[in-house]
Design an enzyme around this catalytic site. Structure first.
Site, short mmCIF file in Angstrom:
data_model
loop_
_atom_site.label_atom_id
_atom_site.label_comp_id
_atom_site.label_asym_id
_atom_site.label_seq_id
_atom_site.Cartn_x
_atom_site.Cartn_y
_atom_site.Cartn_z
N HIS A 1 0.73 -1.19 0.10
CA HIS A 1 0.11 0.11 0.05
C HIS A 1 0.72 1.43 0.00
CE1 HIS A 1 0.25 0.89 4.27
NE2 HIS A 1 0.12 -0.29 4.69
N ASP B 1 5.98 0.33 6.53
CA ASP B 1 4.71 0.32 6.57
C ASP B 1 4.20 1.40 5.68
OD1 ASP B 1 2.01 -0.56 6.72
OD2 ASP B 1 1.88 0.32 9.00
N GLU C 1 -5.05 2.39 2.54
CA GLU C 1 -5.08 0.89 3.39
C GLU C 1 -5.27 1.36 4.70
OE1 GLU C 1 -3.86 -2.31 5.89
OE2 GLU C 1 -2.88 -0.53 5.81
N GLU C 2 -4.48 2.42 5.39
CA GLU C 2 -4.39 2.42 6.96
C GLU C 2 -5.65 2.82 7.85
OE1 GLU C 2 -2.14 1.59 8.63
OE2 GLU C 2 -0.22 1.60 7.47
N ASP D 1 3.04 -6.66 3.27
CA ASP D 1 2.63 -5.57 4.24
C ASP D 1 3.06 -5.83 5.56
OD1 ASP D 1 1.55 -3.16 5.37
OD2 ASP D 1 -0.60 -3.74 5.10
#
Lengths: 473, 473
Positions: free
Chosen positions: A284, A296, A330-331, A358
């Site tokens: 992502h 991340d 995504e987060e 991920d």
């Protein structure tokens, strides 16, 4: 879809009932040329510099890239330019709309009896405190269940503090409990009339870098303002509560900015194959705002892009089309994954297998799958090819990654190249998620493993079946 | 004083010329009772809980305690109360005046071409930027000497960035160079017309916690606004400069508050001896404002207080008076050490030996002295008593600690219980200087060593001679 799925299950049942014979007679294997190519890809992966270049580029030239922000828009432009530069085709940005939240101010301090600042970070979708903050007596709960078991009265006007620590494990298994704490502390506090909820960070480090993360999904505002203390600050507040003869009061000032709808998007690039069947890989693109999103999930983007490029650099077209997706947002609620599934539902049957990287930049140590039973012998061939990289066989319960969840729900098989995440929760969602934390050798091992996986998923005969289609909720 | 000193030096010369005989015939040794008492003190030190209690108390109940601040005043009250509670006598606070500086705001960001925040902290005595900050093109120098060698023109309006890394060593030897960078970057930048100076933190960690520290002494304002980037942020700015095709511009906003004179003070407590001869030990009470001053220097306070108490708890009075000093305002210019020397100059001859613990909470691994040559055999007896704690013999070049410098300059002998500082500069002057970084076992080893040292310095016959008196500058 359901009908086809039932047929696959029956076939899988047949294979299962006669496993010994079926595998002995029909077990797939690699041609000599395929085996040699895998070896060459692994060699090349272990000397790869592309992943590091991609990772350094996104973390430096874009930096933090909060979902829905202007920075994430710059990241999309960066991603499209990078994919083109690396020779990917059909590069495009597929946009969608989503709710927006950002932190504007976050301050906390012990007011009495031991006045001093505390380092906190607002949790995603936290509502603001009144301007200038709010002050309340701290009531500490050792765990979320302890708070959940508390009477429904007695906390009016208080600041709830859930001090539950997170366990350090290789596979990140402590995170589920931690996410419960992160999302439920404000809910339980609000139910009981508390004015705010503080939690010990969902993280395993001991630095004064608190871990952010979503407290709710879908842009839903929290019941009360909610923030995470760094682990040392949680220690400190716990000690203050233990040592004080009377109440400990804290002032919390959180200011946030929200918008009902902003634009985000997925960045897509392809290595066209001889067929329109698809192998989908990626990571992502968005990151939390505190760090530069190296582990991340810049690493996931970098690994899968570099691995796909290695396959694309082989002579001739791959059999299947390799599609790299840099998922957006995504987060804060996996908006990119959902938008991809919606946009591509008409070609969902073309998706042979999908996988997301991920979980940081630690070495891959296990190969999991989530494929039809009938395809397990094929998965075993891939797993054997990966053993050279010290990767062991896993199980068939892979989830594939958050952004893969939606297409997995439509029946697409998935794989999991499981990384060692022992230090992942030292860094994730903190200011400390920066490039220096990535080991170049481990990054290369990932590239080697993904290149081998992508190549074999593309070139081996037959597909991975289909997964059960998720029921609509 | 000078006369007496000359006599001591002559005596030392005599001993030196006939060392074999003199030591053989006159070597001091412990009585059986003294040897047993040392063993008991070490046993007790290795089980001590007082140091941890003192350290937890000051870091929790006071927290950060910037020199000259209201928090340092609370720390003095805390110190006096704690010493009384532990049974020390003649507890008092000796005040002095000093200039004051505190940070109010510190923000930095890359403006172009890669917009993103940078984490910085203002260096002590930095002047402010204009309100709203200043913006300039970054010019990177790999080291301070590279900046010093730069032409005196060409940096007008620029922001100087000195990117020199600090070496990690057990004895902190990399800090001298780092302090040069911290103090001279702004000087050299100012000479050349630059508008600000950024440095890579004087520290060895890789977290986004920048290291503060004084850029000047005596409250002197810096030539230009100056701040330290955390190591990951320095990495990032260096990468940005390397990757950008054109100039990299940064905005820096530092706001500070100063006062010409505020009150600070030393906190003193004693275990009265049979004589008015003094053994002076302690640590400094102030801390930088970013952390809670656990390793710098709550640990020094805790170790020496607990060790002195162990000696005080022995049956009967010690021969000499044990004086514990919690020095004020060390970080910003060693004001407490200077004030002590001035206030106690009339009894300076009573000071038999002095030592400060101010290098964290790592185990003591070496025993150094700074005593007259004639006293070296006595130092050797102490050193032998410490070997049980895995402490090796050192040299006679101990400085004794920053706060001891002024009385050392008046001829007072010193000792150095040298700690392992391998991780000291990961933490010191950062937000990460917190209690969780202290190893209770190492803290106890320190208490054991200091208790043995204090006891022997008090009880052994004879003194440690005098040191050369420093020339007035």
């Amino acid at each position: 879809m359901l009908k086809r799925h039932a047929a696959v299950l029956s076939a899988a049942g047949l294979v299962l009932c006669c496993a010994n014979i079926a595998i002995a007679e029909d077990a797939p294997s690699l041609t000599e040329r395929q085996a040699q190519t895998v070896d060459r890809l692994i060699d090349a992966g272990l000397e790869d510099d592309v992943a590091w270049e991609v990772l350094e580029s996104v973390t430096t030239e874009v930096g933090p890239r909060l979902a829905g922000s202007e920075a994430e828009a710059r990241a999309r432009d960066w991603g499209a330019a990078k994919l083109k530069q690396l020779g990917f085709k059909n590069v495009r940005i597929e946009t969608y709309e989503m709710p927006y939240w950002e932190r504007v101010k976050e301050e906390a301090e012990i007011v009495s009896p031991f006045p001093q600042p505390l380092i906190v970070t607002a949790l995603g979708n936290s509502i603001a405190t009144p301007e200038g903050g709010l002050t309340g007596e701290v009531v500490r709960f050792r765990t979320l269940p302890e708070l959940q078991a508390a009477p429904e009265t007695g906390l009016e006007g208080k600041i709830v503090f859930v001090d539950e620590p997170m366990a350090r494990t290789q596979n990140g298994s402590g995170y589920g409990t931690a996410v419960q704490k992160r999302s439920q502390a404000a809910v339980e506090a609000g139910k009981r009339g508390a004015v705010a909820a503080l939690i010990r960070s969902a993280g395993t480090d001991s630095h004064r870098n608190p871990h952010t993360g979503g407290a709710t999904r879908g842009g839903a505002p929290t019941a009360v303002p909610t923030a995470a203390l760094s682990n040392p600050d949680a220690d400190q507040l716990a000690r203050a509560v233990n040592r004080a003869e009377g109440p400990v009061t804290v002032r919390l000032d959180l200011q946030v900015k929200t918008a009902e709808s902003v634009t985000s998007g997925n960045v897509i690039g392809e290595i066209p194959g001889k067929t329109d069947e698809l192998i989908v890989v990626g990571g992502h693109l968005d990151s939390w705002d505190l760090g530069t999103g190296a582990i991340d999930d810049g690493a996931g983007i970098a690994i899968t892009t570099a691995a796909a490029k290695l396959v694309g650099d082989l002579r001739g077209k791959p059999t299947r089309t390799i599609r790299v997706v840099m998922w957006g947002a995504e987060e804060v609620g996996v908006y990119g994954g959902a938008a991809y599934a919606e946009a591509h539902k008409d070609e969902i049957d073309k998706h042979i297998i999908a996988a997301e990287s991920d979980f940081g930049a630690g070495p891959v140590w296990r190969f999991d799958t989530g494929v039809a039973e009938a395809a397990l012998p094929k998965a075993e061939v891939i797993e054997k090819a990966l053993r050279r990289l010290a990767i062991i066989p896993g199980d068939n319960h892979a989830h594939g990654g958050a952004d893969i969840g939606a297409i997995r729900g439509l029946g697409v098989p998935v794989a999991g190249l499981v990384q060692d995440g022992t230090d992942y929760f030292d860094l994730h969602h903190t200011p400390d998620d920066t490039l220096d934390k990535v080991d170049p050798a481990a990054l290369r091992q990932n590239v080697a493993a993904w290149a081998a996986f992508i190549y074999l998923a593309s070139e081996m005969d037959g597909d991975f079946g289909r997964l059960p289609v998720a029921q609509e909720e």
